[in-house]
Write an enzyme that holds these catalytic residues in place. Structure first.
Site, PDB file in Angstrom:
ATOM      1  N   CYS A  66     -63.669  20.071  67.279  1.00  0.00           N
ATOM      2  CA  CYS A  66     -62.301  19.611  66.976  1.00  0.00           C
ATOM      3  C   CYS A  66     -61.958  19.790  65.500  1.00  0.00           C
ATOM      4  CB  CYS A  66     -62.130  18.144  67.371  1.00  0.00           C
ATOM      5  SG  CYS A  66     -62.340  17.875  69.130  1.00  0.00           S
ATOM      6  N   HIS A 102     -56.782  23.471  67.483  1.00  0.00           N
ATOM      7  CA  HIS A 102     -56.856  23.658  68.935  1.00  0.00           C
ATOM      8  C   HIS A 102     -55.717  22.844  69.532  1.00  0.00           C
ATOM      9  CE1 HIS A 102     -59.009  19.930  68.128  1.00  0.00           C
ATOM     10  NE2 HIS A 102     -58.633  19.546  69.341  1.00  0.00           N
ATOM     11  N   ASP A 154     -43.473  18.037  70.709  1.00  0.00           N
ATOM     12  CA  ASP A 154     -43.786  19.079  71.686  1.00  0.00           C
ATOM     13  C   ASP A 154     -43.816  20.459  71.021  1.00  0.00           C
ATOM     14  OD1 ASP A 154     -44.350  20.080  74.230  1.00  0.00           O
ATOM     15  OD2 ASP A 154     -42.239  20.506  74.621  1.00  0.00           O
ATOM     16  N   HIS A 155     -44.862  21.220  71.320  1.00  0.00           N
ATOM     17  CA  HIS A 155     -45.046  22.568  70.771  1.00  0.00           C
ATOM     18  C   HIS A 155     -45.075  22.580  69.246  1.00  0.00           C
ATOM     19  CE1 HIS A 155     -44.330  23.741  74.894  1.00  0.00           C
ATOM     20  NE2 HIS A 155     -44.757  24.957  74.596  1.00  0.00           N
ATOM     21  N   HIS A 193     -53.760  20.457  72.876  1.00  0.00           N
ATOM     22  CA  HIS A 193     -53.910  19.555  74.025  1.00  0.00           C
ATOM     23  C   HIS A 193     -52.621  19.521  74.827  1.00  0.00           C
ATOM     24  CE1 HIS A 193     -57.744  17.870  72.866  1.00  0.00           C
ATOM     25  NE2 HIS A 193     -57.287  17.638  71.650  1.00  0.00           N
TER      26      HIS A 193
HETATM   27 ZN   LIG Z   1     -58.207  17.646  69.864  1.00  0.00          ZN
END
Ligand SMILES: [Zn+2]
Ligand SMILES: [Zn+2]
Length: 273
Positions: free
Chosen positions: A169, A175, A215-216, A177
């Site tokens: 992470c 990364h 969002d995004h 989710h």
């Molecule tokens: Zn994460």
């Protein structure tokens, strides 16, 4: 005190429309439940009872008996149109709030060996009601999804410490989710609507305050609130709470639950006063 839960599923149709209101007003209050002449839900009902463990049997109550009582109350509703049920709703809109409350009052006198602690009814994956027998505390939970990127990295720790604690992470390029957020509000039933809060109002608040903002997005790079704060889900849940809570007085914001993945979730009730 021990708590035991029994689940039962039933299917029923309903439509929630006030004939004195415009289509737009009905949609704002009841959402999709106002559309047309009816639609169906596979309602999931969870009855939680509480009691002491019997020293001879080692149980509180036989859940088979609870199942039978639930069937007695629920089976007459299965595969029916709730608007036709004058007995339960007296011609009022059959909202899930009214349904949960009505079923509670049917179940309570039937439970002699234990006490009903709460009744939860999920009308869909995204909306559910919890009733605990208190008309001033009816809980409504709404679930939304959004996705965002982040990198777990604390500015007060060395690169080595960050790598050791956060592992993958801590990947320098981040990364993502698919976050899911449950927002639970708590309040009284609006007699005008049979709801605790208008569906449109709750959805608009969550959309404007949370989804539109996150969002995004890349939490580390796009949001000033994470400029100096490590965007862990703990911190994220607290940030979301602080953004949402000023908008709620009646009903009040009770809880948020942030799912980082289907395996990891984080609940926050605000700081106790
Ligand atoms: Zn994460
Ligand atoms: Zn509906």
């Amino acid at each position: 005190m021990m708590f035991l839960t029994r689940k039962i599923i039933f299917s029923a149709a309903h439509v929630c429309r006030n004939p004195d209101w415009s289509d737009d007003q009905n949609r704002y209050v009841y959402g999709h439940c106002a559309v047309g002449t009816g639609h169906g839900h596979d309602y999931i009902c969870e009855a939680t009872v509480k009691g002491s463990i019997n020293s001879s049997t080692g149980i509180v109550v036989n859940l088979v008996d609870v199942k039978q009582l639930l069937r007695t109350v629920i089976t007459p509703l299965d595969m029916t149109h709730l608007n036709d049920n004058g007995d339960l709703f007296q011609g009022q809109e059959p909202t899930t709030e009214r349904l949960t409350r009505a079923l509670w009052h049917r179940l309570v006198p039937m439970l002699t060996q234990c006490e009903l602690a709460r009744l939860n009814i999920y009308e869909s994956r995204t909306r559910s009601i919890e009733y605990i027998g208190d008309d001033t505390m009816i809980y409504v939970t709404r679930r939304v999804e959004f996705n965002a990127a982040h990198r777990l990295h604390s500015q007060v720790m060395s690169d080595e410490e960050n790598a050791r604690i956060f592992g993958k992470c801590n990947n320098p390029n981040g990364h993502g989710h698919n976050y899911e957020l449950e927002v639970t509000v708590c309040g009284t039933l609006d007699k005008r609507t049979g709801m605790v809060i208008d569906m449109g109002l709750l959805d608009d608040l969550i959309q404007r305050t949370v989804v539109d903002r996150y969002d995004h997005k890349n939490l580390n790079m796009d949001l000033e609130e994470f400029r100096e704060v490590n965007p862990t889900s703990e911190e994220f849940a607290r940030v979301i709470w602080n953004r949402l809570s000023p908008h709620f007085t009646q009903p009040k914001l009770y809880k948020i639950r942030l799912f980082e993945t289907s395996n990891n979730s984080f609940e926050y009730y605000g700081e106790q006063e």
